[in-house]
Design an enzyme around this catalytic site. Structure first.
Site, PDB file in Angstrom:
ATOM      1  NE  ARG A 118       8.890 -50.014 -49.973  1.00  0.00           N
ATOM      2  CZ  ARG A 118       9.066 -51.265 -50.360  1.00  0.00           C
ATOM      3  NH1 ARG A 118       9.848 -51.524 -51.392  1.00  0.00           N
ATOM      4  NH2 ARG A 118       8.486 -52.245 -49.715  1.00  0.00           N
ATOM      5  CE  LYS A 140       2.209 -28.549 -46.724  1.00  0.00           C
ATOM      6  NZ  LYS A 140       1.269 -27.598 -46.087  1.00  0.00           N
ATOM      7  CD  GLU A 182      -3.898 -20.636 -52.009  1.00  0.00           C
ATOM      8  OE1 GLU A 182      -3.092 -20.188 -51.165  1.00  0.00           O
ATOM      9  OE2 GLU A 182      -4.667 -21.596 -51.767  1.00  0.00           O
ATOM     10  CE  LYS A 224       4.248 -24.146 -51.519  1.00  0.00           C
ATOM     11  NZ  LYS A 224       2.984 -24.783 -51.854  1.00  0.00           N
ATOM     12  CD  GLU A 234       2.463 -26.905 -42.759  1.00  0.00           C
ATOM     13  OE1 GLU A 234       2.399 -26.863 -43.993  1.00  0.00           O
ATOM     14  OE2 GLU A 234       1.468 -27.023 -42.031  1.00  0.00           O
ATOM     15  NE  ARG A 238       5.173 -26.386 -47.355  1.00  0.00           N
ATOM     16  CZ  ARG A 238       5.465 -27.233 -48.316  1.00  0.00           C
ATOM     17  NH1 ARG A 238       6.570 -27.940 -48.251  1.00  0.00           N
ATOM     18  NH2 ARG A 238       4.667 -27.398 -49.347  1.00  0.00           N
ATOM     19  CG  ASN A 242      -1.233 -24.049 -44.232  1.00  0.00           C
ATOM     20  OD1 ASN A 242      -1.410 -24.372 -45.398  1.00  0.00           O
ATOM     21  ND2 ASN A 242      -0.443 -24.723 -43.413  1.00  0.00           N
ATOM     22  CG  HIS A 245      -5.020 -22.549 -46.544  1.00  0.00           C
ATOM     23  ND1 HIS A 245      -4.597 -21.287 -46.881  1.00  0.00           N
ATOM     24  CD2 HIS A 245      -4.827 -23.303 -47.651  1.00  0.00           C
ATOM     25  CE1 HIS A 245      -4.160 -21.289 -48.133  1.00  0.00           C
ATOM     26  NE2 HIS A 245      -4.290 -22.492 -48.627  1.00  0.00           N
ATOM     27  CG  HIS A 249      -8.833 -26.511 -45.334  1.00  0.00           C
ATOM     28  ND1 HIS A 249      -7.635 -26.982 -44.857  1.00  0.00           N
ATOM     29  CD2 HIS A 249      -8.622 -26.243 -46.642  1.00  0.00           C
ATOM     30  CE1 HIS A 249      -6.741 -26.999 -45.840  1.00  0.00           C
ATOM     31  NE2 HIS A 249      -7.319 -26.551 -46.932  1.00  0.00           N
ATOM     32  CG  HIS A 262      -8.266 -24.519 -51.998  1.00  0.00           C
ATOM     33  ND1 HIS A 262      -8.302 -25.059 -50.739  1.00  0.00           N
ATOM     34  CD2 HIS A 262      -7.041 -23.943 -52.128  1.00  0.00           C
ATOM     35  CE1 HIS A 262      -7.146 -24.840 -50.130  1.00  0.00           C
ATOM     36  NE2 HIS A 262      -6.365 -24.158 -50.952  1.00  0.00           N
TER      37      HIS A 262
HETATM   38  P1  NAD Z   1      -8.459 -27.954 -60.166  1.00  0.00           P
HETATM   39  O1  NAD Z   1      -7.288 -28.784 -60.343  1.00  0.00           O
HETATM   40  O2  NAD Z   1      -9.754 -28.611 -59.836  1.00  0.00           O
HETATM   41  O3  NAD Z   1      -8.648 -27.043 -61.456  1.00  0.00           O
HETATM   42  C1  NAD Z   1      -9.731 -26.157 -61.529  1.00  0.00           C
HETATM   43  C2  NAD Z   1     -10.567 -26.378 -62.798  1.00  0.00           C
HETATM   44  O4  NAD Z   1      -9.863 -25.834 -63.921  1.00  0.00           O
HETATM   45  C3  NAD Z   1     -10.809 -27.825 -63.131  1.00  0.00           C
HETATM   46  O5  NAD Z   1     -12.097 -27.963 -63.664  1.00  0.00           O
HETATM   47  C4  NAD Z   1      -9.757 -28.118 -64.195  1.00  0.00           C
HETATM   48  O6  NAD Z   1     -10.103 -29.197 -65.032  1.00  0.00           O
HETATM   49  C5  NAD Z   1      -9.750 -26.834 -64.954  1.00  0.00           C
HETATM   50  N1  NAD Z   1      -8.527 -26.489 -65.664  1.00  0.00           N
HETATM   51  C6  NAD Z   1      -7.253 -26.726 -65.298  1.00  0.00           C
HETATM   52  N2  NAD Z   1      -6.409 -26.095 -66.126  1.00  0.00           N
HETATM   53  C7  NAD Z   1      -7.157 -25.476 -67.049  1.00  0.00           C
HETATM   54  C8  NAD Z   1      -6.862 -24.644 -68.157  1.00  0.00           C
HETATM   55  N3  NAD Z   1      -5.614 -24.268 -68.422  1.00  0.00           N
HETATM   56  N4  NAD Z   1      -7.881 -24.194 -68.920  1.00  0.00           N
HETATM   57  C9  NAD Z   1      -9.168 -24.520 -68.609  1.00  0.00           C
HETATM   58  N5  NAD Z   1      -9.513 -25.261 -67.550  1.00  0.00           N
HETATM   59  C10 NAD Z   1      -8.515 -25.735 -66.781  1.00  0.00           C
HETATM   60  O7  NAD Z   1      -8.233 -26.868 -58.990  1.00  0.00           O
HETATM   61  P2  NAD Z   1      -6.976 -25.973 -58.581  1.00  0.00           P
HETATM   62  O8  NAD Z   1      -7.551 -24.724 -58.055  1.00  0.00           O
HETATM   63  O9  NAD Z   1      -5.941 -25.933 -59.617  1.00  0.00           O
HETATM   64  O10 NAD Z   1      -6.354 -26.794 -57.368  1.00  0.00           O
HETATM   65  C11 NAD Z   1      -7.091 -27.016 -56.180  1.00  0.00           C
HETATM   66  C12 NAD Z   1      -6.467 -28.179 -55.447  1.00  0.00           C
HETATM   67  O11 NAD Z   1      -5.116 -27.852 -55.114  1.00  0.00           O
HETATM   68  C13 NAD Z   1      -7.165 -28.520 -54.161  1.00  0.00           C
HETATM   69  O12 NAD Z   1      -7.347 -29.908 -54.113  1.00  0.00           O
HETATM   70  C14 NAD Z   1      -6.191 -28.072 -53.081  1.00  0.00           C
HETATM   71  O13 NAD Z   1      -6.275 -28.860 -51.931  1.00  0.00           O
HETATM   72  C15 NAD Z   1      -4.880 -28.275 -53.771  1.00  0.00           C
HETATM   73  N6  NAD Z   1      -3.775 -27.476 -53.242  1.00  0.00           N
HETATM   74  C16 NAD Z   1      -2.617 -28.108 -52.971  1.00  0.00           C
HETATM   75  C17 NAD Z   1      -1.534 -27.398 -52.498  1.00  0.00           C
HETATM   76  C18 NAD Z   1      -0.228 -28.096 -52.275  1.00  0.00           C
HETATM   77  O14 NAD Z   1       0.694 -27.492 -51.728  1.00  0.00           O
HETATM   78  N7  NAD Z   1      -0.078 -29.320 -52.723  1.00  0.00           N
HETATM   79  C19 NAD Z   1      -1.633 -26.025 -52.291  1.00  0.00           C
HETATM   80  C20 NAD Z   1      -2.841 -25.388 -52.585  1.00  0.00           C
HETATM   81  C21 NAD Z   1      -3.915 -26.137 -53.061  1.00  0.00           C
HETATM   82  N1  GLY Z   2      -0.070 -24.665 -49.667  1.00  0.00           N
HETATM   83  C1  GLY Z   2       0.629 -24.716 -48.427  1.00  0.00           C
HETATM   84  C2  GLY Z   2       1.944 -25.372 -48.509  1.00  0.00           C
HETATM   85  O1  GLY Z   2       2.385 -25.813 -49.553  1.00  0.00           O
HETATM   86  O2  GLY Z   2       2.606 -25.500 -47.521  1.00  0.00           O
END
Ligand code: NAD
Ligand code: GLY
Length: 355
Positions: A118, A140, A182, A224, A234, A238, A242, A245, A249, A262
């Site tokens: 938890r 998130k 972004e 942010k 949200e 907030r 998006n 998005h 998506h 993404h």
């Molecule tokens: P990712 O985590 O897949 O990273 C992209 C690629 O870069 C991967 O192959 C990873 O292994 C590699 N990598 C990471 N750091 C590296 C570095 N320093 N050097 C070399 N390679 C490296 O993708 P991302 O774009 O970081 O994140 C996308 C995800 O984030 C999606 O799942 C999306 O839904 C999520 N997201 C979440 C939020 C939130 O608020 N929680 C907001 C936006 C996106």
């Molecule tokens: N990436 C959108 C949010 O964090 O609300």
């Protein structure tokens, strides 16, 4: 070092931004309230950044869980695998979970931290541009379900977010560009002068000049943090984060996760939302062109896949978390620097943009 705070009362936490910040272990250890630490990372980031992190954690009881790389692994199977390993390691609430990686590792680890017994202390060390400016901040967390992205998750804030801008030097160019979608989003929805700064500093950003990177990442996190402090869960404001998005998506889902990154899908989505805004007379044609040109300057896609129809978009958008009582909601810019969430976009306008 740039230091910001996400103001959430007793759950407030700092965001620290600097090149090579793990060379100063106290930056991390100040925020560690437990002796036991488990680092979750993936097989790409592990060899690059675990060594420096484990040095910074000298004197702590450190374990590591490595998950496979890729969005396709942000799922319940990985979630269960990480939970099982934590149990095998006898981890408990006396253990801090550290996410070392991009948004995939961060979202998965955050959901594990929220759920394991938890809730356990959690720290984010984001290593992609996208995760540094967006996903590591705001709490998130989620994994994907075969029927929809981020469908299983929780709001769970970290204890700290530590951003090493130097880690971007190893990031593939395409991933850096995806993060820029972004970044540009923040200018469009919230800050016209930041948008102008981005236009003027394209070269410095592309060359990853550290001063420019630090300013850019800090400004995104600041925006942010401001939005999350007002509307953590949200229920209103907030949702403007998006922008692009809902369309994005749909593109990701239609094309198969990982084929369009993404950020790339968000880029095309921002242009579609801006096209809607232009049709509604909420955005000047010249502002539309500035948004499109800035995304193009970072080699981001600005058109949807040519084989995607209006019906394809609508089929995917029905799963969007902004759908309420069957109605689709969209984030639409109102000039550069402001955006609104609306369900008042007619089918006629949508068909004109998406066909
Ligand atoms: P990712 O985590 O897949 O990273 C992209 C690629 O870069 C991967 O192959 C990873 O292994 C590699 N990598 C990471 N750091 C590296 C570095 N320093 N050097 C070399 N390679 C490296 O993708 P991302 O774009 O970081 O994140 C996308 C995800 O984030 C999606 O799942 C999306 O839904 C999520 N997201 C979440 C939020 C939130 O608020 N929680 C907001 C936006 C996106
Ligand atoms: N990436 C959108 C949010 O964090 O609300």
């Amino acid at each position: 070092m740039a230091t910001l705070t996400v103001e959430l009362g007793e759950r407030s936490y700092p965001i620290l931004i600097q090149a090579n910040l793990l060379d100063h272990p106290e930056v991390l250890t100040t925020h560690l309230v437990t002796k036991k630490v488990v680092v979750v990372t993936n097989d790409v980031v592990d060899p690059l950044y675990f060594p420096v992190l484990s040095e910074a954690l000298a004197g702590y009881e450190v374990s590591k869980i490595v998950v496979p790389d890729g969005e396709q692994h942000k799922n319940l199977q990985s979630f269960e695998m990480v939970i099982s390993k934590l149990l095998e390691m006898s981890a408990g609430r006396d253990t801090t979970l550290i996410a070392l990686g991009g948004g995939v590792v961060g979202d998965l680890s955050g959901f594990v931290a929220a759920s394991f017994q938890r809730g356990m202390p959690f720290i984010q060390i984001p290593t992609t541009l996208l995760s540094q400016v967006d996903s590591s901040v705001g709490g998130k967390t989620a994994v994907n379900h075969p029927l929809g992205k981020n469908m299983i998750g929780a709001f769970y804030q970290p204890k700290a977010v530590l951003i090493d801008t130097h880690s971007l030097s190893t990031l593939p160019k395409r991933e850096f560009a995806a993060g820029m979608a972004e970044v540009i989003k923040y200018g469009v929805i919230y800050d016209a002068s930041f948008f102008l700064w981005l236009e003027k500093n394209q070269q410095a950003i592309k060359q990853q000049e550290l001063v420019a990177l630090q300013y850019m990442i800090a400004r995104c996190c600041e925006i942010k943090a401001e939005i999350v402090a007002i509307d953590e869960r949200e229920s209103g404001l907030r949702a403007i984060l998006n922008l692009g998005h809902t369309f994005g998506h749909a593109i990701e889902a239609e094309k198969g996760y990982g084929n369009w990154l993404h950020g790339e899908a968000v880029s095309a989505g921002i242009v579609l939302a801006s096209a809607v805004a232009t049709k509604m007379n909420w955005l000047e044609a010249s502002e539309f062109s500035r948004i499109e040109s800035l995304l193009q300057a970072f080699d981001l896609p600005t058109v949807a896949p040519s084989d995607m129809t209006y019906d394809d978009f609508v089929r995917h958008m029905r799963h969007d978390k902004k759908v309420q009582t069957g109605q689709l909601f969209f984030v639409i810019p109102k000039g550069i620097g402001k955006a609104v969430v609306t369900n008042k976009i007619s089918e006629e306008v949508l068909r004109a943009i998406l066909s």
